[in-house]
Design an enzyme around this catalytic site. Structure first.
Site, PDB file in Angstrom:
ATOM      1  N   ARG A 177     -20.275-115.829 -44.047  1.00  0.00           N
ATOM      2  CA  ARG A 177     -19.134-114.906 -43.999  1.00  0.00           C
ATOM      3  C   ARG A 177     -18.292-115.157 -42.754  1.00  0.00           C
ATOM      4  O   ARG A 177     -17.069-114.982 -42.780  1.00  0.00           O
ATOM      5  CB  ARG A 177     -19.597-113.446 -44.061  1.00  0.00           C
ATOM      6  CG  ARG A 177     -18.436-112.458 -44.177  1.00  0.00           C
ATOM      7  CD  ARG A 177     -18.900-111.069 -44.500  1.00  0.00           C
ATOM      8  NE  ARG A 177     -19.137-110.844 -45.906  1.00  0.00           N
ATOM      9  CZ  ARG A 177     -18.220-110.387 -46.768  1.00  0.00           C
ATOM     10  NH1 ARG A 177     -16.979-110.146 -46.347  1.00  0.00           N
ATOM     11  NH2 ARG A 177     -18.515-110.195 -48.019  1.00  0.00           N
TER      12      ARG A 177
ATOM     13  N   GLU B 156     -16.308-101.819 -43.626  1.00  0.00           N
ATOM     14  CA  GLU B 156     -16.394-102.804 -42.552  1.00  0.00           C
ATOM     15  C   GLU B 156     -15.061-103.221 -41.925  1.00  0.00           C
ATOM     16  O   GLU B 156     -14.992-103.414 -40.707  1.00  0.00           O
ATOM     17  CB  GLU B 156     -17.111-104.057 -43.073  1.00  0.00           C
ATOM     18  CG  GLU B 156     -18.576-103.818 -43.375  1.00  0.00           C
ATOM     19  CD  GLU B 156     -19.226-105.015 -44.046  1.00  0.00           C
ATOM     20  OE1 GLU B 156     -20.021-105.690 -43.382  1.00  0.00           O
ATOM     21  OE2 GLU B 156     -18.917-105.272 -45.228  1.00  0.00           O
TER      22      GLU B 156
END
Length: 769
Positions: free
Chosen positions: A309, A720
């Site tokens: 990621r 997030e």
């Protein structure tokens, strides 16, 4: 109350102390206290282990070592490289060696003090640089390339090289790691866990006990915070408590003391990143080559997914035609690092944001202007390094709106004037964007289940696989269920997440809790509505109302009615009773999987995300030139949540995520001594943000007129992405430091920008000035 205005389902219970957490639970007078005895050396051989005296302590029910594990001595969630209990070697301080079950905490502590463990210490690798020098890779490197960055760098008018260290971060959830395990009949185990991932907790417990998953039920009512720290590492305390419960056949609860929790558990991954960036005189980025190096700790955990990621977000919001991204994760003798809000995204983004800031300072341009110049485009310059086309790009509209709402141009002039007039106090301003991909990048995890039961009194019970950790997921699911069924929320109850009701669930992570579970709940309710519509049509016919089509029926205001014939109307409760009498099932499962997610790790191409969430922030800080202390004066945030499922909860998530990010980029510095001992493992030495760190002026707004098609009620994830808006604070601090030298010199800078880092950077600039 309208579903979109629902308050957090536990808000009143939290402030009145009525919310029940694992540590509040007492299930039996036979319940025991569990305690973990862990390694005191970072790397060594266990040469002697004697607990004979500890067994004689009054109230000790059991002391277990690795040889007492009936199943597999493993807790690795992806790779089996993480022992449940150490055997003959320890690889970090905090690694579990023995487990104690006692009648009370005092007896357990007394027994622990009588246990004698001797070690032969071995060389410990405690820094990422050392691990890199020794090439202690935990897996092969990951790479994403587009174009030819190396050749493009050679012909770029300007090229910078640089290095950036980004620090670790402690999760500091209010509720420490906790689990209560209750033995049942035969091999049955009931696990009450503080876990983001009940299905994985179930799997790990079954594995260490050597039993099948259908013998283990895991229930999660709520967590007192998690932030990724309970995605995999909550499995540990559950497995330890299960081993003790199995050995004693009595309920056992383990609730870690704060200091032990911080010593035992993993953190946000430290990164050491190296880059080269090429650009032209206008500030347009032409090439970018970046190497992201991660400290995985002693075991793999989720480090490779986190590293991936980071690669996916290495370019953040910017189109770069020739780009090369390489990631490597290294093993060290520290607790295995794990998921943390952002999941590698912050570490990847920090590098490009620092690089762009350097470009702007070199060219004597406003960094905000250089950022906008490099934003992804619409019809062109809209493809990511991994081949995904950027659709529904919100960056440009958000930039234009935020520049106006924050008063950025005028404030930039005011700050420049302030800095000219003040020698010992300097102010800085920065705007930073976030483009964050939403989906699990491991494609098969993008699935969710639900179970919806309607009872004869017209009340409804909704079960889903998501877990509540304070983020408001249960309140959002309550709103979804109420809207889809057309009944008041007072008639609906969201139950504790339980593996016996909804099996094989994915973790509540990747900001996808509402996306996945909301669609699963909607699917289950759609099945029930289809059944109830048939019953309603029969009832209307009995009442003499003809020619009503199923497609004309609507569920709203606690009734089912025909949009074409207003007199055709039946209360929901009456309809439910009629369905029961007609022997129609009033229970349904629901399921959802995110479409179109795929990624080829060999080619580095694919579609790893369903969509992107966008955010943008402007922050202003004031730095004390004599002490390095910084004060956050004002922050303006504009965030993209699609059509919000619940505006109050979403704004709360944006504010909380941002402030947690502020902690990471400013005060939250983790320190170990040369032996690998964590030095700041309590709230008096580890500095999370306090009320004084909140901006004096804090403006948060939502991008309300941009729905997100194809998701639950056209919403977007919010958990997030806001954390990374804190880069605006980090770079505003850098801007204030730069002002000490009238912006003639590039400040030495790292993350977190503690008062010490700021003061040393100011001192270096003063020497040059």
């Amino acid at each position: 109350m309208k579903p979109e205005n629902l308050k957090h389902d536990s808000a009143i219970r939290h402030v009145t102390g009525q919310s029940v957490y694992v540590n509040d639970m007492e299930v039996s007078s036979l319940q025991l206290t569990g305690r973990v005895v862990y390694s005191q050396v970072a790397h060594g051989l266990i040469t002697s282990l004697d607990y004979s005296m500890a067994l004689k302590v009054k109230g000790i029910a059991a002391i277990l070592t690795a040889k007492d594990i009936p199943g597999a001595n493993q807790m690795g969630p992806v790779v089996h490289d993480e022992l449940c209990l150490a055997i003959d070697e320890v690889t970090f301080i905090g690694q579990a060696i023995l487990l104690i079950a006692a009648e009370n905490e005092d007896a357990a502590v007394e027994a622990e003090h009588l246990i004698k463990i001797e070690y032969q210490e071995l060389e410990a690798v405690l820094s990422l640089r050392d691990a890199m020098e020794k090439n202690l890779l935990i897996s092969k490197p990951r790479m994403i390339h587009n174009g030819n960055a190396q050749e493009a760098l050679k012909i770029s008018p300007h090229v910078f090289t640089g290095e950036l260290e980004t620090g670790a971060q402690e999760h500091w959830y209010l509720e420490t790691q906790s689990a209560l395990v209750v033995p049942g009949e035969g091999k049955e185990m009931m696990v009450y866990a503080s876990s983001q991932n009940p299905a994985e907790t179930q799997a790990i417990v079954a594995e260490v006990l050597g039993i099948s998953k259908n013998e283990v039920d895991v229930e999660v009512r709520r967590m007192g915070g998690a932030f990724g720290g309970k995605e995999t590492q909550a499995n540990h305390v559950a497995a330890w408590a299960a081993l003790l419960a199995n050995a004693t056949r009595r309920p056992v609860k383990i609730h870690l003391f704060r200091d032990d929790d911080q010593k035992i558990t993993g953190k946000r991954h430290r990164f050491l990143s190296k880059y080269s960036i090429g650009f032209n005189d206008a500030g347009k980025i032409l090439a970018y080559q970046v190497e992201l190096n991660s400290d995985a700790g002693a075991a793999t955990d989720l480090s490779m997914a986190i590293l991936e990621r980071a690669l996916f977000h290495a370019e953040n919001a910017y189109f770069i035609p020739d780009i090369s991204i390489t990631g490597r994760a290294y093993r060290t003798n520290l607790p295995s690092n794990t998921a943390f809000r952002g999941f590698g995204g912050p570490q990847g983004m920090a590098v490009i944001e620092q690089a762009i800031d350097r470009i702007a300072r070199f060219l004597k341009k406003d960094p905000a202007v250089v950022r906008k110049l490099n934003f992804y485009g619409f019809e062109s310059e809209n493809q990511t390094p991994y081949g995904k086309i950027i659709e529904n790009n919100r960056l440009h509209v958000m930039f234009d709106r935020l520049m106006v709402s924050s008063g950025y141009p005028d404030r930039r002039k005011e700050i420049d004037a302030y800095n000219r007039e003040h020698k010992y106090s300097k102010r800085g301003l920065a705007l930073t964007p976030v483009k964050f991909g939403i989906s699990f990048t491991t494609a098969f995890l993008n699935q969710a289940g639900a179970l919806v039961n309607i009872y004869k009194d017209g009340t409804v019970q909704v079960n889903h696989g998501g877990t509540e950790m304070g983020q408001g997921l249960y309140a959002k699911m309550l709103g979804v269920a109420a809207t889809e069924l057309g009944i008041s929320t007072e008639f609906i109850k969201i139950t504790a997440t339980n593996t016996s009701k909804v099996p094989n669930t994915s973790a509540t992570a990747a900001s996808s809790g509402s996306d996945l579970n909301g669609m699963a709940v909607k699917n289950a309710i759609a099945v029930l509505k289809a059944r109830l519509k048939k019953v309603a049509l029969t009832q209307f016919e009995k009442d003499g109302l003809k020619n009503i089509e199923s497609c004309d029926l609507e569920f709203a205001d606690n009734h089912v009615f025909s949009k074409m014939q207003p007199t055709a109307k039946i209360p929901f409760k009456r309809l439910v009773v009629a369905a029961y009498l007609d022997q129609v099932s009033l229970s349904s499962t629901g399921f959802y999987k995110t479409p179109g997610i795929h990624f080829d790790r060999e080619t580095g191409k694919g579609n790893p995300f369903y969509y992107f969430a966008y955010g943008m922030a402007v922050s202003e800080v004031q730095a004390d030139v004599l002490t390095g202390e910084c004060k956050l004066l004002r922050t303006d945030i504009l965030h993209d949540v699609g059509d919000s499922l619940n505006e109050d909860i979403d704004i709360g998530q944006i504010e909380g995520g941002f402030i947690q990010g502020v902690g990471w980029v400013t005060t939250e510095e983790i320190k170990w001594d040369p032996k690998g001992r964590l030095l700041n493992h309590s709230p008096d030495t580890y500095k999370i943000p306090t009320v004084n760190d909140i901006p004096e002026v804090f403006n948060v707004d939502l991008l309300r007129d941009h729905p997100n098609e194809g998701t639950i009620r056209k919403s977007k994830a919010v958990g997030e992405p806001p954390l990374m808006l804190a880069f605006s604070v980090w770079l505003a601090i850098k801007d204030a430091i730069s002002a000490v030298g009238n912006h003639k010199y590039e400040p030495d800078f790292s993350l977190p920008a503690t008062a010490e880092v700021v003061l040393l950077s100011i001192t270096e600039i003063q020497k040059k000035n």
